[in-house]
Scaffold this active site. Structure first.
Site, PDB file in Angstrom:
ATOM      1  N   CYS A 124     -57.684 -39.332 -10.718  1.00  0.00           N
ATOM      2  CA  CYS A 124     -58.538 -39.053 -11.448  1.00  0.00           C
ATOM      3  C   CYS A 124     -58.142 -37.326 -12.356  1.00  0.00           C
ATOM      4  CB  CYS A 124     -60.046 -38.516 -10.686  1.00  0.00           C
ATOM      5  SG  CYS A 124     -61.647 -39.578 -11.594  1.00  0.00           S
ATOM      6  N   ALA A 131     -68.827 -35.473 -20.878  1.00  0.00           N
ATOM      7  CA  ALA A 131     -69.324 -34.779 -20.253  1.00  0.00           C
ATOM      8  C   ALA A 131     -68.477 -34.160 -19.836  1.00  0.00           C
ATOM      9  CB  ALA A 131     -69.258 -35.981 -18.721  1.00  0.00           C
ATOM     10  N   THR A 132     -67.595 -33.932 -19.578  1.00  0.00           N
ATOM     11  CA  THR A 132     -66.708 -32.177 -19.197  1.00  0.00           C
ATOM     12  C   THR A 132     -67.160 -31.034 -20.432  1.00  0.00           C
ATOM     13  OG1 THR A 132     -64.222 -33.501 -19.264  1.00  0.00           O
ATOM     14  CG2 THR A 132     -64.759 -31.096 -19.278  1.00  0.00           C
ATOM     15  N   ALA A 159     -70.614 -41.491 -23.142  1.00  0.00           N
ATOM     16  CA  ALA A 159     -70.635 -42.817 -23.217  1.00  0.00           C
ATOM     17  C   ALA A 159     -69.111 -44.336 -22.637  1.00  0.00           C
ATOM     18  CB  ALA A 159     -70.545 -42.493 -25.271  1.00  0.00           C
TER      19      ALA A 159
END
Ligand SMILES: *Cc1c(COP(=O)(O)O)cnc(C)c1O
Length: 387
Positions: free
Chosen positions: A329, A74-75, A203
């Site tokens: 995070c 996603a990055t 994923a």
């Protein structure tokens, strides 16, 4: 075997499901071909597997297979979407709207674009973490080219009103990107109904492997252009070059297929576990629930506790559970969570927070063990402070 802490950090990552792993293994060995090899069976096998995963992912979000561009996660998908639109629509305008509680993989590309001269509006959120749609609308300008608002938050689990946002963007001819890394397989996603133009997926938050994700890129009504950020062999219709990582792609498809098949019952089970945890923790004095009480991911609970030191709290929990504080995070940063400070928390309260990410392999018994440990740790820290 040594006793390991109970894993409750499912927003950071999840284990690969055994069925996912089993589906992947043949693509490392027997079916190792390059999906771009069009002249022999090795290539055809790999291409067929990639095609199947592409179809699963497209169906999962109501897109078509040609609209799925595989990335490393996603990055990369966020970077490709944001920088790709900025470059492709540069002549139309240079204004982008995003939100204070976004993941750093959205905020940092925006900061980078700002350094190049783009104008970035970072919208605040309401105290429960949801954007104010009236304020959002006011941020629109004739030169706005892109809106990026996440589907589900990785710290407080809050779900943004995607369909309303999409409607407003479409009316104003603005491209709508959503980071759905935490949402895929967990909440219903529909790029048509929600009028999403670009959607980032990954994923490894949904029991698939790390290192694979995708960007949905709308092909019609309207057709969205993005400038490639990685050039080479012209894979993924020129949008993302590089040999496709077949085993990971197979695992991604399988993971999403499993998650969709169990989404409703699993959400019910996770909601019950979350409530079980909150019912016990809400007895503590000075405890706050961060985020919205109901409009959040089923497996997410995030609390802040007054009158305790954040570092001491995590230290006390560590032997029993694997959880994150709000700040965990952004890999090495010790700054308080930008998400919790966006909710209006002081730095001190933002530090004294715990994010619980409950997942597929957690049980009610584990939840009770965790609740007891949190309660005893907090109470002893609070009593020390009172002396
Ligand atoms: C995990 C996460 C990312 C990053 O995804 P990777 O696949 O690890 O690069 C981006 N956005 C959100 C909301 C996430 O939770």
């Amino acid at each position: 075997m040594s006793i390991r802490p109970i894993y409750l950090d499912c927003h950071a990552t999840t284990p690969v499901d055994e069925q996912v792993l089993a589906a992947m293994i043949p693509y490392f060995t027997e079916h190792f071909g390059n999906p771009s090899s069009i002249g022999h069976v090795y290539g055809w096998e790999a291409e067929a597997a990639v095609k199947q995963s592409r179809e699963i992912l497209a169906a999962a979000i109501n897109a078509t297979p040609e609209e799925i561009v595989f990335t490393s996660g996603a990055t990369e998908a966020n970077n490709l979407a944001i920088k790709g639109v900025a470059e492709a629509y540069f002549s139309k305008g240079q204004h982008i709207i995003t939100v204070a509680t976004e993941h750093s993989a959205v905020l940092d590309p925006c900061t980078y674009l700002k350094s190049l001269g783009f104008d970035i509006t970072i919208l605040p959120v309401q105290p429960e973490g949801i954007i104010d749609l009236t304020e959002f609308k006011k941020a629109f300008r004739p030169e706005t080219i892109l809106v990026s608002v996440m589907a589900a938050n990785n710290e407080i689990g809050v779900l943004q009103p995607l369909a309303e946002i999409g409607e407003m963007c479409r009316e104003n001819n603005i491209i709508f990107h959503t980071d759905a890394a935490q949402a895929i397989g967990k909440i219903p996603l529909d790029v048509q109904a929600m009028k999403v133009d670009l959607m980032s997926l990954t994923a490894h938050k949904v029991y698939g492997p790390k290192g694979i994700g995708a960007l949905y890129v709308r092909r019609r009504n309207p057709r969205v252009q993005i400038a490639a950020q990685q050039h080479g062999g012209g894979h993924e219709r020129g949008m993302r070059s590089g040999t496709l990582y077949t085993p990971q792609i197979v695992g991604f498809g399988k993971a999403v297929e499993i998650a969709l098949g169990t989404q409703e019952t699993e959400n019910q089970r996770l909601t019950e576990l979350r409530q079980r945890l909150w019912e016990q923790l809400s007895q503590l004095s000075g405890v706050h629930l961060n985020g919205h009480p109901t409009q959040r991911l089923a497996g997410n609970l995030n609390i802040s506790v007054e009158g305790v030191d954040g570092a001491a709290l995590l230290l006390g929990l560590q032997p029993v559970m694997a959880v994150s504080s709000g700040s965990a995070c952004s890999s090495t940063s010790t700054a308080p969570s930008h998400v919790l400070t966006a909710l209006g928390h002081s730095e001190k309260l933002a530090y004294a927070s715990v994010r619980f990410g409950i997942g597929r392999f957690n049980t009610a018994e584990e939840i009770d063990t965790v609740a007891q440990q949190v309660i005893s740790t907090v109470q002893s820290l609070q009593s020390i402070l009172k002396i």
